[in-house]
Design a protein around this motif. Structure first.
Motif, PDB file in Angstrom:
ATOM      1  N   LEU A   1       0.839  -1.204   0.000  1.00 18.33           N
ATOM      2  CA  LEU A   1       0.000   0.000   0.000  1.00 18.33           C
ATOM      3  C   LEU A   1       0.869   1.247   0.000  1.00 18.33           C
TER       4      LEU A   1
ATOM      5  N   MET B   1      23.368   5.804   5.469  1.00 19.06           N
ATOM      6  CA  MET B   1      23.350   4.328   5.452  1.00 19.06           C
ATOM      7  C   MET B   1      23.453   3.846   4.012  1.00 19.06           C
TER       8      MET B   1
ATOM      9  N   THR C   1      21.919   2.430   1.398  1.00 22.82           N
ATOM     10  CA  THR C   1      20.576   2.086   0.901  1.00 22.82           C
ATOM     11  C   THR C   1      20.368   2.697  -0.489  1.00 22.82           C
ATOM     12  N   ASP C   2      19.254   2.303  -1.103  1.00 23.86           N
ATOM     13  CA  ASP C   2      18.912   2.843  -2.431  1.00 23.86           C
ATOM     14  C   ASP C   2      18.746   4.354  -2.391  1.00 23.86           C
TER      15      ASP C   2
ATOM     16  N   ASP D   1      17.267  10.294  13.792  1.00 21.85           N
ATOM     17  CA  ASP D   1      18.050  10.566  12.580  1.00 21.85           C
ATOM     18  C   ASP D   1      18.991   9.375  12.421  1.00 21.85           C
TER      19      ASP D   1
ATOM     20  N   VAL E   1       1.432   4.763   1.882  1.00 22.31           N
ATOM     21  CA  VAL E   1       1.101   5.286   3.218  1.00 22.31           C
ATOM     22  C   VAL E   1       0.169   6.500   3.178  1.00 22.31           C
TER      23      VAL E   1
ATOM     24  N   ILE F   1      10.269   9.312   0.546  1.00 29.25           N
ATOM     25  CA  ILE F   1      10.830   9.494  -0.791  1.00 29.25           C
ATOM     26  C   ILE F   1      11.698  10.755  -0.782  1.00 29.25           C
TER      27      ILE F   1
HETATM   28  N1  LIG Z   1      19.695   6.255   3.542  1.00 31.17           N
HETATM   29  C1  LIG Z   1      20.168   7.243   4.247  1.00 31.17           C
HETATM   30  O1  LIG Z   1      21.379   7.510   4.229  1.00 31.17           O
HETATM   31  C2  LIG Z   1      19.225   8.071   5.113  1.00 31.17           C
HETATM   32  C3  LIG Z   1      19.764   9.167   5.805  1.00 31.17           C
HETATM   33  C4  LIG Z   1      18.904   9.908   6.621  1.00 31.17           C
HETATM   34  C5  LIG Z   1      17.571   9.543   6.742  1.00 31.17           C
HETATM   35  N2  LIG Z   1      17.077   8.485   6.043  1.00 31.17           N
HETATM   36  C6  LIG Z   1      15.670   8.118   6.247  1.00 31.17           C
HETATM   37  O2  LIG Z   1      15.620   6.748   6.619  1.00 31.17           O
HETATM   38  C7  LIG Z   1      14.399   6.160   6.156  1.00 31.17           C
HETATM   39  C8  LIG Z   1      14.691   4.918   5.332  1.00 31.17           C
HETATM   40  O3  LIG Z   1      15.440   5.318   4.208  1.00 31.17           O
HETATM   41  P1  LIG Z   1      16.119   4.266   3.210  1.00 31.17           P
HETATM   42  O4  LIG Z   1      17.412   4.853   2.840  1.00 31.17           O
HETATM   43  O5  LIG Z   1      16.012   2.908   3.766  1.00 31.17           O
HETATM   44  O6  LIG Z   1      15.118   4.436   1.951  1.00 31.17           O
HETATM   45  P2  LIG Z   1      14.825   3.452   0.714  1.00 31.17           P
HETATM   46  O7  LIG Z   1      15.926   2.486   0.545  1.00 31.17           O
HETATM   47  O8  LIG Z   1      14.473   4.325  -0.439  1.00 31.17           O
HETATM   48  O9  LIG Z   1      13.514   2.667   1.214  1.00 31.17           O
HETATM   49  C9  LIG Z   1      12.315   3.368   1.381  1.00 31.17           C
HETATM   50  C10 LIG Z   1      11.212   2.397   1.754  1.00 31.17           C
HETATM   51  O10 LIG Z   1       9.984   3.143   1.834  1.00 31.17           O
HETATM   52  C11 LIG Z   1       9.011   2.566   0.950  1.00 31.17           C
HETATM   53  N3  LIG Z   1       8.131   3.634   0.466  1.00 31.17           N
HETATM   54  C12 LIG Z   1       8.458   4.732  -0.256  1.00 31.17           C
HETATM   55  N4  LIG Z   1       7.368   5.460  -0.526  1.00 31.17           N
HETATM   56  C13 LIG Z   1       6.317   4.823   0.074  1.00 31.17           C
HETATM   57  C14 LIG Z   1       4.926   5.081   0.133  1.00 31.17           C
HETATM   58  N5  LIG Z   1       4.374   6.152  -0.458  1.00 31.17           N
HETATM   59  N6  LIG Z   1       4.139   4.214   0.817  1.00 31.17           N
HETATM   60  C15 LIG Z   1       4.671   3.116   1.417  1.00 31.17           C
HETATM   61  N7  LIG Z   1       5.986   2.826   1.373  1.00 31.17           N
HETATM   62  C16 LIG Z   1       6.791   3.663   0.705  1.00 31.17           C
HETATM   63  C17 LIG Z   1       9.843   1.871  -0.125  1.00 31.17           C
HETATM   64  O11 LIG Z   1       9.167   0.812  -0.788  1.00 31.17           O
HETATM   65  P3  LIG Z   1       8.277   1.065  -2.126  1.00 31.17           P
HETATM   66  O12 LIG Z   1       9.114   1.930  -3.036  1.00 31.17           O
HETATM   67  O13 LIG Z   1       8.002  -0.295  -2.645  1.00 31.17           O
HETATM   68  O14 LIG Z   1       7.053   1.753  -1.652  1.00 31.17           O
HETATM   69  C18 LIG Z   1      10.988   1.307   0.727  1.00 31.17           C
HETATM   70  O15 LIG Z   1      10.562   0.118   1.376  1.00 31.17           O
HETATM   71  C19 LIG Z   1      13.663   7.269   5.403  1.00 31.17           C
HETATM   72  O16 LIG Z   1      12.747   7.899   6.244  1.00 31.17           O
HETATM   73  C20 LIG Z   1      14.784   8.229   5.024  1.00 31.17           C
HETATM   74  O17 LIG Z   1      14.301   9.532   4.822  1.00 31.17           O
HETATM   75  C21 LIG Z   1      17.877   7.744   5.226  1.00 31.17           C
END
Ligand SMILES: NC(=O)c1ccc[n+]([C@@H]2O[C@H](COP(=O)([O-])OP(=O)(O)OC[C@H]3O[C@@H](n4cnc5c(N)ncnc54)[C@H](OP(=O)(O)O)[C@@H]3O)[C@@H](O)[C@H]2O)c1
Length: 238
Positions: free
Chosen positions: A62, A189, A191-192, A185, A64, A93
């Motif tokens: 779904l 990391m 991640t994608d 925070d 969110v 996103i």
């Molecule tokens: N990576 C970093 O370095 C970093 C740094 C600071 C903060 N953060 C925060 O950490 C959190 C996780 O980030 P991440 O790097 O793991 O991101 P990611 O790899 O892009 O993963 C994002 C996840 O959210 C889901 N998602 C995106 N839009 C959605 C929607 N509208 N409804 C439901 N699910 C949705 C995606 O799956 P689908 O696309 O299939 O929906 C995926 O499972 C986020 O809040 C990000 O802002 C990340």
């Protein structure tokens, strides 16, 4: 590492990155899981994997921002597990990166809708159950751009600052109900999302999201029962 009590933990954006690492960590701590993300394939594969390891999982593909779908998932999981004890608002996103002057308004709306309104939708779905049991832990995933200006990060930076404001207000409003709200925070990391923000960076220079899960387990546990309205930097925890 402190272990989460056997609780029901809902994680948005659980199909990859930090959300997936959290699902694995909470499953390892014995929690029941409620998982969602838009893409069905990766989420279903994760749910099957966790179930094969003994976890109990409710999940739904779904968005969110879809209030009815989020409510339906929470209702289904409450019927099976009882109330959701812990909510991690992780789905996010990145959107268009650039100055505010150049921010396409449609993109701005989408980013705020997912990163901010999506969190409110999930909070509103779990809050009645949490209140009824006199407790609950809501953990909103922020970013380094959430508490200070970061020019060029557009709607994403504004959405995370607003998510932190939502956290502080919720913590105060729910003080008497026993429901806690904190922001984390996670830091950079592997991640994608990080890859799309910094395509030239060596991913191996970054921590795996699994390394920053302990602060979430602690915020979900009784050990943090008096902690609400606070902000944590995962890489510096404890
Ligand atoms: N990576 C970093 O370095 C970093 C740094 C600071 C903060 N953060 C925060 O950490 C959190 C996780 O980030 P991440 O790097 O793991 O991101 P990611 O790899 O892009 O993963 C994002 C996840 O959210 C889901 N998602 C995106 N839009 C959605 C929607 N509208 N409804 C439901 N699910 C949705 C995606 O799956 P689908 O696309 O299939 O929906 C995926 O499972 C986020 O809040 C990000 O802002 C990340």
């Amino acid at each position: 590492m402190p272990r989460a009590r056997r609780s029901t933990v809902m994680i948005t954006g659980a199909s990859r990155g930090l959300g997936r690492a959290l699902a694995e960590a909470f499953a390892g701590a014995g929690s029941r899981l409620v998982l969602c993300a838009r893409g069905r394939k990766a989420l279903e594969a994760l749910a099957r994997e966790l179930e094969a390891e003994g976890a109990e999982v409710e999940w739904a593909a779904l968005d969110v921002t879809d209030e009815a779908a989020v409510r339906e998932l929470v209702t289904r999981s409450e019927a099976r597990f009882g109330v959701v004890d812990v909510l991690v608002n992780n789905a996010s996103i990145l959107g268009h990166r650039g100055t505010l002057a150049d921010q396409p308004v449609d993109e701005w709306r989408s980013v705020l809708d997912v990163n901010l309104t999506g969190a409110l939708v999930a909070i509103r779905a779990v809050l009645p159950g949490m209140r009824a049991t006199g407790g609950g832990s809501i953990i909103n995933v922020s970013s380094g751009v959430g508490d200070r200006p970061r020019p060029g990060w557009g709607a994403y930076a504004v959405s995370k600052a607003a998510l932190e404001a939502l956290t502080w207000n919720l913590a105060v409003e729910e003080r008497e109900t026993g429901v806690r709200a904190n922001a984390v925070d996670p830091g950079a990391m592997r991640t994608d999302m990080r890859r799309s923000a910094y395509p030239a960076e060596d991913p191996d220079s970054l921590p795996d999201p699994a390394e920053i899960t302990p602060v979430f387990l602690w915020l979900a546990s009784e050990e943090s029962a008096s902690v609400s309205g606070e902000r944590f930097r995962a890489p510096e925890w404890p």
